[in-house]
Design an enzyme around this catalytic site. Structure first.
Site, short mmCIF file in Angstrom:
data_model
loop_
_atom_site.label_atom_id
_atom_site.label_comp_id
_atom_site.label_asym_id
_atom_site.label_seq_id
_atom_site.Cartn_x
_atom_site.Cartn_y
_atom_site.Cartn_z
N GLY A 148 -16.46 17.67 -1.50
CA GLY A 148 -16.69 19.07 -1.91
C GLY A 148 -17.27 19.11 -3.32
O GLY A 148 -18.22 19.86 -3.61
N GLY A 157 -2.13 2.13 -10.10
CA GLY A 157 -2.94 1.82 -11.28
C GLY A 157 -2.05 1.75 -12.51
O GLY A 157 -0.92 2.23 -12.50
N PHE A 159 -7.06 -1.92 -9.97
CA PHE A 159 -7.66 -3.25 -10.12
C PHE A 159 -9.20 -3.17 -10.11
O PHE A 159 -9.86 -3.44 -11.12
CB PHE A 159 -7.10 -4.14 -8.99
CG PHE A 159 -7.92 -5.31 -8.61
CD1 PHE A 159 -8.40 -6.20 -9.56
CD2 PHE A 159 -8.22 -5.56 -7.26
CE1 PHE A 159 -9.17 -7.30 -9.20
CE2 PHE A 159 -8.99 -6.65 -6.89
CZ PHE A 159 -9.47 -7.52 -7.86
N LYS A 201 -9.04 5.45 6.31
CA LYS A 201 -10.35 5.03 5.82
C LYS A 201 -11.44 5.31 6.85
O LYS A 201 -12.57 5.61 6.51
CB LYS A 201 -10.34 3.53 5.49
CG LYS A 201 -9.51 3.19 4.24
CD LYS A 201 -10.27 3.53 2.97
CE LYS A 201 -9.55 3.02 1.74
NZ LYS A 201 -10.26 3.30 0.50
N ASP A 232 -4.26 13.86 -9.05
CA ASP A 232 -4.08 13.34 -7.71
C ASP A 232 -5.26 13.83 -6.85
O ASP A 232 -5.49 15.04 -6.79
CB ASP A 232 -2.74 13.85 -7.16
CG ASP A 232 -2.32 13.12 -5.92
OD1 ASP A 232 -3.14 13.04 -4.99
OD2 ASP A 232 -1.19 12.61 -5.89
N TYR A 277 -3.57 3.40 6.72
CA TYR A 277 -4.66 2.93 5.86
C TYR A 277 -5.95 2.82 6.67
O TYR A 277 -6.98 3.42 6.32
CB TYR A 277 -4.27 1.58 5.26
CG TYR A 277 -5.28 1.01 4.29
CD1 TYR A 277 -5.45 1.56 3.02
CD2 TYR A 277 -6.05 -0.12 4.61
CE1 TYR A 277 -6.37 1.02 2.12
CE2 TYR A 277 -6.96 -0.65 3.71
CZ TYR A 277 -7.11 -0.08 2.47
OH TYR A 277 -8.01 -0.62 1.57
N TYR A 332 -20.44 15.27 6.05
CA TYR A 332 -20.96 16.00 4.87
C TYR A 332 -22.44 15.66 4.65
O TYR A 332 -23.21 16.50 4.20
CB TYR A 332 -20.14 15.65 3.61
CG TYR A 332 -18.99 16.60 3.39
CD1 TYR A 332 -17.80 16.48 4.12
CD2 TYR A 332 -19.07 17.63 2.45
CE1 TYR A 332 -16.75 17.36 3.91
CE2 TYR A 332 -18.02 18.51 2.24
CZ TYR A 332 -16.86 18.37 2.97
OH TYR A 332 -15.82 19.24 2.78
P1 NAD Z 1 -5.47 -0.46 -6.52
O1 NAD Z 1 -4.22 -0.06 -5.83
O2 NAD Z 1 -5.38 -1.37 -7.68
O3 NAD Z 1 -6.31 0.81 -6.95
C1 NAD Z 1 -6.19 2.07 -6.35
C2 NAD Z 1 -6.10 3.11 -7.45
O4 NAD Z 1 -6.03 4.42 -6.86
C3 NAD Z 1 -4.84 2.96 -8.31
O5 NAD Z 1 -5.18 3.04 -9.67
C4 NAD Z 1 -3.96 4.12 -7.87
O6 NAD Z 1 -3.06 4.55 -8.88
C5 NAD Z 1 -5.00 5.16 -7.51
N1 NAD Z 1 -4.52 6.17 -6.57
C6 NAD Z 1 -3.80 5.97 -5.44
N2 NAD Z 1 -3.55 7.15 -4.84
C7 NAD Z 1 -4.11 8.11 -5.63
C8 NAD Z 1 -4.18 9.52 -5.55
N3 NAD Z 1 -3.61 10.20 -4.54
N4 NAD Z 1 -4.82 10.20 -6.54
C9 NAD Z 1 -5.39 9.53 -7.58
N5 NAD Z 1 -5.36 8.20 -7.72
C10 NAD Z 1 -4.72 7.49 -6.73
O7 NAD Z 1 -6.41 -1.10 -5.39
P2 NAD Z 1 -7.85 -1.76 -5.51
O8 NAD Z 1 -7.74 -3.09 -4.92
O9 NAD Z 1 -8.40 -1.60 -6.86
O10 NAD Z 1 -8.67 -0.86 -4.48
C11 NAD Z 1 -9.60 0.13 -4.90
C12 NAD Z 1 -10.27 0.73 -3.67
O11 NAD Z 1 -10.98 -0.30 -2.97
C13 NAD Z 1 -9.29 1.34 -2.68
O12 NAD Z 1 -9.85 2.52 -2.15
C14 NAD Z 1 -9.18 0.29 -1.60
O13 NAD Z 1 -8.86 0.85 -0.35
C15 NAD Z 1 -10.56 -0.31 -1.62
N6 NAD Z 1 -10.53 -1.70 -1.12
C16 NAD Z 1 -10.01 -2.72 -1.86
C17 NAD Z 1 -9.97 -4.00 -1.32
C18 NAD Z 1 -9.41 -5.17 -2.09
O14 NAD Z 1 -9.34 -6.26 -1.53
N7 NAD Z 1 -9.05 -5.04 -3.34
C19 NAD Z 1 -10.43 -4.23 -0.02
C20 NAD Z 1 -10.93 -3.16 0.71
C21 NAD Z 1 -10.98 -1.90 0.15
#
Ligand code: NAD
Ligand code: UDP
Length: 310
Positions: free
Chosen positions: A101, A37, A12, A148, A57, A144, A158
Protein backbone atom coordinates in the site's frame (compact mmCIF):
# COMPACT_ATOMS: atom_id res chain seq x y z
CA UNK A 1 20.15 10.50 -2.97
CA UNK A 2 17.33 7.94 -2.62
CA UNK A 3 15.31 7.47 0.56
CA UNK A 4 15.10 3.74 1.17
CA UNK A 5 12.96 1.90 3.71
CA UNK A 6 14.31 -1.41 5.03
CA UNK A 7 11.77 -3.33 7.10
CA UNK A 8 13.43 -5.82 9.42
CA UNK A 9 16.52 -3.62 9.15
CA UNK A 10 17.83 -4.46 12.62
CA UNK A 11 17.95 -8.17 11.81
CA UNK A 12 20.79 -10.26 10.46
CA UNK A 13 20.38 -9.62 6.72
CA UNK A 14 18.68 -6.22 7.15
CA UNK A 15 21.60 -4.74 9.09
CA UNK A 16 24.07 -5.68 6.33
CA UNK A 17 21.71 -4.25 3.73
CA UNK A 18 21.28 -0.94 5.63
CA UNK A 19 25.06 -0.65 5.86
CA UNK A 20 25.51 -1.26 2.13
CA UNK A 21 22.77 1.22 1.13
CA UNK A 22 24.24 3.93 3.40
CA UNK A 23 27.73 3.30 1.97
CA UNK A 24 26.29 3.90 -1.49
CA UNK A 25 25.13 7.36 -0.41
CA UNK A 26 21.44 6.70 0.25
CA UNK A 27 19.23 7.80 3.10
CA UNK A 28 18.01 4.74 5.00
CA UNK A 29 14.98 4.29 7.25
CA UNK A 30 15.41 1.11 9.25
CA UNK A 31 12.06 -0.14 10.58
CA UNK A 32 11.94 -2.96 13.11
CA UNK A 33 9.92 -4.22 16.08
CA UNK A 34 13.02 -5.98 17.54
CA UNK A 35 11.35 -9.38 17.71
CA UNK A 36 14.52 -11.05 16.49
CA UNK A 37 16.46 -7.95 15.49
CA UNK A 38 18.86 -6.27 17.86
CA UNK A 39 20.08 -2.72 18.30
CA UNK A 40 23.67 -3.94 18.48
CA UNK A 41 23.38 -4.99 14.81
CA UNK A 42 22.91 -1.38 13.75
CA UNK A 43 24.54 0.50 16.65
CA UNK A 44 27.52 1.37 14.44
CA UNK A 45 25.18 3.14 11.98
CA UNK A 46 23.45 5.40 14.50
CA UNK A 47 25.91 8.29 14.14
CA UNK A 48 25.26 8.52 10.41
CA UNK A 49 22.85 11.48 9.88
CA UNK A 50 21.32 9.68 6.90
CA UNK A 51 20.31 6.68 9.03
CA UNK A 52 16.97 6.72 10.82
CA UNK A 53 15.73 4.03 13.20
CA UNK A 54 11.99 3.49 13.65
CA UNK A 55 10.40 1.10 16.14
CA UNK A 56 7.33 -0.13 14.31
CA UNK A 57 5.43 -3.33 13.59
CA UNK A 58 4.74 -3.98 9.88
CA UNK A 59 1.35 -5.47 10.70
CA UNK A 60 0.33 -1.80 11.22
CA UNK A 61 0.36 0.73 8.36
CA UNK A 62 3.39 2.99 8.15
CA UNK A 63 3.56 6.32 6.35
CA UNK A 64 6.70 7.90 4.91
CA UNK A 65 7.77 9.27 1.57
CA UNK A 66 10.22 6.75 0.13
CA UNK A 67 11.73 5.79 -3.23
CA UNK A 68 12.44 2.13 -2.54
CA UNK A 69 11.29 -0.47 0.00
CA UNK A 70 13.09 -3.67 0.94
CA UNK A 71 10.56 -5.79 2.86
CA UNK A 72 12.51 -8.11 5.16
CA UNK A 73 10.44 -7.95 8.34
CA UNK A 74 9.66 -11.54 9.35
CA UNK A 75 11.29 -13.97 11.75
CA UNK A 76 13.31 -16.39 9.64
CA UNK A 77 14.43 -19.26 11.83
CA UNK A 78 12.09 -22.15 12.66
CA UNK A 79 12.41 -21.57 16.44
CA UNK A 80 11.44 -17.93 16.13
CA UNK A 81 8.74 -18.22 13.48
CA UNK A 82 7.10 -21.12 15.33
CA UNK A 83 7.18 -19.24 18.67
CA UNK A 84 4.03 -17.35 17.65
CA UNK A 85 2.86 -18.91 14.40
CA UNK A 86 -0.18 -16.63 14.04
CA UNK A 87 1.97 -13.55 14.44
CA UNK A 88 4.37 -14.91 11.81
CA UNK A 89 1.67 -15.31 9.20
CA UNK A 90 0.24 -11.89 10.10
CA UNK A 91 3.69 -10.36 9.68
CA UNK A 92 4.11 -11.88 6.22
CA UNK A 93 0.61 -11.19 4.94
CA UNK A 94 -0.40 -7.95 6.67
CA UNK A 95 3.17 -6.68 6.44
CA UNK A 96 3.06 -7.26 2.67
CA UNK A 97 -0.31 -5.52 2.34
CA UNK A 98 0.87 -2.51 4.36
CA UNK A 99 4.17 -2.16 2.53
CA UNK A 100 2.55 -2.69 -0.89
CA UNK A 101 0.00 0.00 0.00
CA UNK A 102 2.88 2.33 0.84
CA UNK A 103 4.62 1.45 -2.43
CA UNK A 104 1.42 2.07 -4.38
CA UNK A 105 0.90 5.52 -2.82
CA UNK A 106 4.52 6.67 -3.07
CA UNK A 107 5.21 4.87 -6.39
CA UNK A 108 8.21 3.29 -4.72
CA UNK A 109 9.86 0.14 -6.03
CA UNK A 110 9.39 -2.69 -3.55
CA UNK A 111 11.46 -5.84 -3.06
CA UNK A 112 10.15 -8.84 -1.15
CA UNK A 113 12.56 -11.09 0.74
CA UNK A 114 10.89 -14.39 -0.12
CA UNK A 115 12.39 -17.74 0.60
CA UNK A 116 13.36 -21.15 -0.74
CA UNK A 117 10.70 -22.42 1.71
CA UNK A 118 8.09 -21.59 -0.93
CA UNK A 119 9.35 -24.80 -2.60
CA UNK A 120 8.63 -26.76 0.62
CA UNK A 121 10.15 -30.24 0.59
CA UNK A 122 10.90 -30.10 -3.14
CA UNK A 123 10.28 -32.95 -5.56
CA UNK A 124 12.39 -31.23 -8.21
CA UNK A 125 16.10 -30.79 -7.80
CA UNK A 126 17.74 -28.28 -8.03
CA UNK A 127 14.87 -25.82 -7.67
CA UNK A 128 14.11 -23.43 -10.52
CA UNK A 129 11.75 -20.49 -10.21
CA UNK A 130 9.04 -22.14 -12.33
CA UNK A 131 8.68 -25.03 -9.85
CA UNK A 132 5.48 -24.48 -7.81
CA UNK A 133 6.67 -26.32 -4.76
CA UNK A 134 5.61 -29.16 -2.48
CA UNK A 135 4.37 -27.47 0.66
CA UNK A 136 2.37 -28.80 3.60
CA UNK A 137 -0.35 -26.19 4.24
CA UNK A 138 -1.14 -27.39 7.80
CA UNK A 139 2.22 -28.30 9.32
CA UNK A 140 4.45 -26.54 11.81
CA UNK A 141 6.44 -24.76 9.08
CA UNK A 142 3.30 -23.64 7.23
CA UNK A 143 2.95 -20.29 9.03
CA UNK A 144 6.23 -19.27 7.44
CA UNK A 145 6.06 -21.11 4.09
CA UNK A 146 2.44 -20.25 3.32
CA UNK A 147 2.82 -16.73 4.71
CA UNK A 148 5.67 -16.11 2.29
CA UNK A 149 3.75 -17.74 -0.58
CA UNK A 150 0.75 -15.52 0.11
CA UNK A 151 3.05 -12.48 0.20
CA UNK A 152 4.33 -13.44 -3.27
CA UNK A 153 0.71 -13.65 -4.47
CA UNK A 154 -0.05 -10.22 -3.02
CA UNK A 155 3.03 -8.72 -4.65
CA UNK A 156 1.98 -10.07 -8.04
CA UNK A 157 -1.63 -8.92 -7.59
CA UNK A 158 -0.54 -5.39 -6.66
CA UNK A 159 1.66 -5.45 -9.74
CA UNK A 160 -1.11 -6.68 -12.08
CA UNK A 161 -3.91 -4.61 -10.56
CA UNK A 162 -2.13 -1.41 -9.51
CA UNK A 163 1.05 -1.39 -11.55
CA UNK A 164 3.28 -1.49 -8.45
CA UNK A 165 6.93 -2.01 -9.40
CA UNK A 166 7.67 -5.26 -7.56
CA UNK A 167 10.77 -7.43 -7.17
CA UNK A 168 10.74 -10.87 -5.55
CA UNK A 169 13.83 -12.76 -4.54
CA UNK A 170 13.76 -16.27 -3.10
CA UNK A 171 16.56 -16.52 -0.59
CA UNK A 172 18.19 -19.89 0.14
CA UNK A 173 19.92 -20.55 3.49
CA UNK A 174 22.11 -17.56 4.26
CA UNK A 175 24.62 -17.18 7.07
CA UNK A 176 27.21 -14.75 8.36
CA UNK A 177 28.04 -12.33 11.17
CA UNK A 178 25.03 -11.00 13.16
CA UNK A 179 22.98 -14.16 12.90
CA UNK A 180 20.95 -14.34 16.08
CA UNK A 181 22.94 -16.54 18.50
CA UNK A 182 19.78 -18.27 19.79
CA UNK A 183 17.84 -18.69 16.60
CA UNK A 184 18.61 -22.38 16.30
CA UNK A 185 19.76 -22.19 12.70
CA UNK A 186 22.30 -24.79 11.82
CA UNK A 187 25.33 -22.59 11.09
CA UNK A 188 25.06 -20.49 14.26
CA UNK A 189 24.18 -23.53 16.39
CA UNK A 190 27.18 -25.54 15.22
CA UNK A 191 29.63 -22.63 15.55
CA UNK A 192 28.47 -21.72 19.06
CA UNK A 193 28.52 -25.38 20.15
CA UNK A 194 32.02 -25.84 18.70
CA UNK A 195 33.38 -22.68 20.32
CA UNK A 196 31.95 -23.73 23.70
CA UNK A 197 33.26 -27.29 23.37
CA UNK A 198 29.68 -28.62 23.54
CA UNK A 199 28.28 -31.55 21.55
CA UNK A 200 27.34 -30.69 17.97
CA UNK A 201 23.66 -31.54 17.50
CA UNK A 202 23.01 -33.09 14.09
CA UNK A 203 19.28 -33.67 13.52
CA UNK A 204 18.44 -36.96 11.82
CA UNK A 205 21.40 -38.80 10.32
CA UNK A 206 22.84 -35.58 8.87
CA UNK A 207 22.35 -36.72 5.27
CA UNK A 208 19.89 -33.91 4.50
CA UNK A 209 21.48 -31.20 2.37
CA UNK A 210 21.50 -27.42 2.30
CA UNK A 211 23.34 -24.86 0.17
CA UNK A 212 24.79 -22.01 2.23
CA UNK A 213 25.07 -18.47 0.93
CA UNK A 214 27.27 -15.88 2.64
CA UNK A 215 25.37 -12.71 3.54
CA UNK A 216 27.47 -10.33 1.38
CA UNK A 217 26.57 -12.32 -1.74
CA UNK A 218 22.88 -12.04 -0.85
CA UNK A 219 23.07 -8.27 -0.29
CA UNK A 220 24.77 -7.87 -3.68
CA UNK A 221 21.94 -9.84 -5.33
CA UNK A 222 19.28 -7.76 -3.53
CA UNK A 223 20.77 -4.45 -4.64
CA UNK A 224 21.17 -5.70 -8.22
CA UNK A 225 17.59 -6.99 -8.22
CA UNK A 226 16.23 -3.63 -7.08
CA UNK A 227 18.09 -1.97 -9.96
CA UNK A 228 16.60 -4.21 -12.69
CA UNK A 229 14.14 -2.78 -15.21
CA UNK A 230 11.01 -4.65 -16.33
CA UNK A 231 11.79 -7.70 -14.24
CA UNK A 232 9.66 -8.73 -11.27
CA UNK A 233 11.18 -12.12 -10.51
CA UNK A 234 10.83 -14.32 -8.62
CA UNK A 235 14.52 -15.02 -8.78
CA UNK A 236 16.51 -17.48 -6.67
CA UNK A 237 19.52 -16.26 -4.74
CA UNK A 238 21.73 -18.76 -3.01
CA UNK A 239 24.96 -20.65 -3.31
CA UNK A 240 24.47 -23.79 -5.41
CA UNK A 241 27.26 -25.69 -3.65
CA UNK A 242 25.38 -28.30 -1.67
CA UNK A 243 26.60 -29.92 1.57
CA UNK A 244 25.13 -32.48 3.91
CA UNK A 245 24.54 -31.28 7.44
CA UNK A 246 27.10 -33.83 8.62
CA UNK A 247 29.72 -32.31 6.28
CA UNK A 248 28.89 -28.89 7.69
CA UNK A 249 29.40 -30.17 11.25
CA UNK A 250 32.79 -31.63 10.29
CA UNK A 251 33.87 -28.38 8.62
CA UNK A 252 32.92 -26.32 11.66
CA UNK A 253 34.85 -28.66 13.95
CA UNK A 254 37.89 -28.41 11.69
CA UNK A 255 37.80 -24.61 11.32
CA UNK A 256 37.29 -23.94 15.03
CA UNK A 257 39.83 -26.59 16.08
CA UNK A 258 37.20 -27.77 18.54
CA UNK A 259 37.18 -31.00 20.51
CA UNK A 260 33.37 -31.18 20.27
CA UNK A 261 31.74 -34.51 19.41
CA UNK A 262 28.88 -34.97 16.96
CA UNK A 263 25.66 -36.30 18.50
CA UNK A 264 22.42 -37.18 16.70
CA UNK A 265 18.96 -35.85 17.62
CA UNK A 266 15.52 -36.51 16.07
CA UNK A 267 14.80 -34.80 12.76
CA UNK A 268 12.09 -32.11 13.16
CA UNK A 269 8.91 -32.78 11.17
CA UNK A 270 8.67 -31.41 7.62
CA UNK A 271 12.44 -30.88 7.55
CA UNK A 272 13.31 -30.74 3.81
CA UNK A 273 15.72 -33.50 2.76
CA UNK A 274 17.44 -31.63 -0.06
CA UNK A 275 17.73 -28.03 -1.08
CA UNK A 276 19.82 -26.45 -3.82
CA UNK A 277 19.08 -23.35 -5.89
CA UNK A 278 19.29 -23.19 -9.65
CA UNK A 279 20.76 -19.70 -10.07
CA UNK A 280 20.83 -19.47 -13.87
CA UNK A 281 18.05 -16.85 -13.90
CA UNK A 282 19.92 -14.70 -11.34
CA UNK A 283 23.09 -14.92 -13.44
CA UNK A 284 21.17 -13.86 -16.54
CA UNK A 285 19.07 -11.07 -15.02
CA UNK A 286 21.38 -9.71 -12.33
CA UNK A 287 24.35 -8.85 -14.54
CA UNK A 288 26.26 -12.10 -14.15
CA UNK A 289 25.75 -12.21 -10.38
CA UNK A 290 27.01 -15.34 -8.66
CA UNK A 291 28.17 -16.07 -5.13
CA UNK A 292 31.79 -15.09 -4.52
CA UNK A 293 32.33 -16.38 -0.99
CA UNK A 294 32.54 -20.11 -0.56
CA UNK A 295 31.71 -22.03 2.58
CA UNK A 296 35.11 -22.24 4.32
CA UNK A 297 35.84 -18.53 3.83
CA UNK A 298 32.38 -17.51 4.99
CA UNK A 299 32.46 -19.87 7.96
CA UNK A 300 35.84 -18.45 9.00
CA UNK A 301 34.42 -14.89 9.04
CA UNK A 302 31.33 -16.03 10.93
CA UNK A 303 33.39 -17.98 13.49
CA UNK A 304 35.46 -14.81 14.08
CA UNK A 305 32.24 -12.85 14.74
CA UNK A 306 30.91 -15.36 17.28
CA UNK A 307 34.31 -15.57 19.00
CA UNK A 308 34.17 -11.81 19.65
CA UNK A 309 30.47 -11.66 20.57
CA UNK A 310 30.01 -10.45 24.12
P1 NAD B 1 16.10 -11.96 11.24
O1 NAD B 1 15.15 -12.63 12.16
O2 NAD B 1 17.46 -11.67 11.73
O3 NAD B 1 15.48 -10.61 10.69
C1 NAD B 1 14.10 -10.34 10.62
C2 NAD B 1 13.88 -8.94 11.18
O4 NAD B 1 12.48 -8.61 11.07
C3 NAD B 1 14.24 -8.82 12.66
O5 NAD B 1 15.01 -7.66 12.87
C4 NAD B 1 12.89 -8.74 13.36
O6 NAD B 1 12.94 -8.04 14.59
C5 NAD B 1 12.06 -8.04 12.30
N1 NAD B 1 10.62 -8.28 12.44
C6 NAD B 1 10.00 -9.47 12.67
N2 NAD B 1 8.67 -9.29 12.72
C7 NAD B 1 8.45 -7.96 12.54
C8 NAD B 1 7.29 -7.15 12.52
N3 NAD B 1 6.07 -7.67 12.69
N4 NAD B 1 7.43 -5.81 12.33
C9 NAD B 1 8.67 -5.25 12.16
N5 NAD B 1 9.81 -5.96 12.19
C10 NAD B 1 9.69 -7.31 12.37
O7 NAD B 1 16.15 -12.85 9.92
P2 NAD B 1 17.03 -12.69 8.61
O8 NAD B 1 17.74 -13.95 8.42
O9 NAD B 1 17.77 -11.42 8.61
O10 NAD B 1 15.88 -12.63 7.49
C11 NAD B 1 15.50 -11.43 6.84
C12 NAD B 1 14.46 -11.75 5.78
O11 NAD B 1 15.02 -12.64 4.81
C13 NAD B 1 13.22 -12.43 6.34
O12 NAD B 1 12.08 -11.94 5.67
C14 NAD B 1 13.43 -13.88 5.98
O13 NAD B 1 12.22 -14.57 5.82
C15 NAD B 1 14.19 -13.77 4.68
N6 NAD B 1 15.01 -14.98 4.46
C16 NAD B 1 16.15 -15.22 5.18
C17 NAD B 1 16.87 -16.39 4.95
C18 NAD B 1 18.14 -16.70 5.71
O14 NAD B 1 18.68 -17.79 5.52
N7 NAD B 1 18.67 -15.83 6.53
C19 NAD B 1 16.41 -17.32 4.02
C20 NAD B 1 15.24 -17.06 3.33
C21 NAD B 1 14.55 -15.87 3.55
N1 UDP C 1 19.98 -28.75 12.00
C1 UDP C 1 20.78 -29.62 12.70
N2 UDP C 1 21.24 -29.23 13.92
C2 UDP C 1 20.95 -28.02 14.47
C3 UDP C 1 20.12 -27.13 13.74
C4 UDP C 1 19.64 -27.53 12.51
O1 UDP C 1 21.09 -30.73 12.24
O2 UDP C 1 21.42 -27.75 15.59
C5 UDP C 1 19.50 -29.15 10.66
C6 UDP C 1 18.01 -28.98 10.41
O3 UDP C 1 17.28 -30.12 10.85
C7 UDP C 1 17.96 -28.80 8.91
C8 UDP C 1 19.26 -28.09 8.59
O4 UDP C 1 20.11 -28.30 9.70
O5 UDP C 1 17.97 -30.06 8.27
C9 UDP C 1 19.10 -26.58 8.37
O6 UDP C 1 18.36 -26.07 9.45
P1 UDP C 1 18.05 -24.51 9.62
O7 UDP C 1 17.10 -24.38 10.76
O8 UDP C 1 19.32 -23.77 9.68
O9 UDP C 1 17.35 -24.08 8.26
P2 UDP C 1 16.17 -24.68 7.36
O10 UDP C 1 15.71 -26.00 7.90
O11 UDP C 1 15.11 -23.64 7.42
O12 UDP C 1 16.80 -24.82 6.03
Amino acid sequence: MKRILVTGGAGFVGSHLCERLLNEGNEVICLDNYFTGEKRNIAHLLNNPYFELVRHDVTMPYFAEVDEIYNLACPASPIHYQFNAIKTIKTSVMGAINMLGLAKRTKAKILQASTSEVYGDPKVHPQKEDYWGHVNPIGIRSCYDEGKRCAETLFNDYHRQNGVDIKIIRIFNTYGPRMHPNDGRVVSNFIIQALNGEDITVYGDGSQTRSFQYVDDLVEAMVRMMATENFTGPVNTGNPNEFTILELAQKVIKLTGSSSKIIYKPLPSDDPTQRQPDISLAKEKLGGWEPKIQLEEGLTKTIEYFKNLK
